[in-house]
Design an enzyme around this catalytic site. Structure first.
Site, short mmCIF file in Angstrom:
data_model
loop_
_atom_site.label_atom_id
_atom_site.label_comp_id
_atom_site.label_asym_id
_atom_site.label_seq_id
_atom_site.Cartn_x
_atom_site.Cartn_y
_atom_site.Cartn_z
N ARG A 11 0.83 -1.21 0.00
CA ARG A 11 0.00 0.00 0.00
C ARG A 11 0.86 1.26 0.00
NH1 ARG A 11 -3.53 -0.60 5.00
NH2 ARG A 11 -1.55 -1.42 5.71
N ASN A 29 -6.09 -2.93 1.85
CA ASN A 29 -5.99 -4.38 2.02
C ASN A 29 -7.39 -4.95 2.12
OD1 ASN A 29 -3.18 -4.50 2.09
ND2 ASN A 29 -3.07 -4.48 4.31
#
Length: 83
Positions: A11, A29
């Site tokens: 990320r 996620n």
């Protein structure tokens, strides 16, 4: 994205790459171990980001990158990690 994409700073890497390319959107996620991203910007930059997803950050092992065009996108400004 699927594969080894959680626990490898995917990320953070996505946000850095998106900002470098001038893209807006978000990355998060998922409970199933995948990562989902919404990216918006010029077609060429979006295409480059999709290509970058296949490599990912060091430690990642990307098995699949699925993409689809969003029918509508909320007003986005900048790039953020949502969870």
């Amino acid at each position: 994205m699927t594969g080894r994409v959680q626990g490898v700073c995917f990320r953070d890497w996505t946000r850095e790459e998106a900002e470098r390319l001038g893209l807006d959107g978000w990355v998060r996620n998922e409970n199933d171990g995948s990562v989902t991203a919404l990216i918006a910007g010029p077609d060429g930059a979006v295409s480059r980001m999709l290509d970058h997803f296949w490599k990912g950050p060091p430690g990642a092992s990307v098995a699949d990158v699925a993409s689809e065009e969003a029918s509508s996108v909320e007003a986005l400004a900048g790039f953020r990690i949502t969870r």
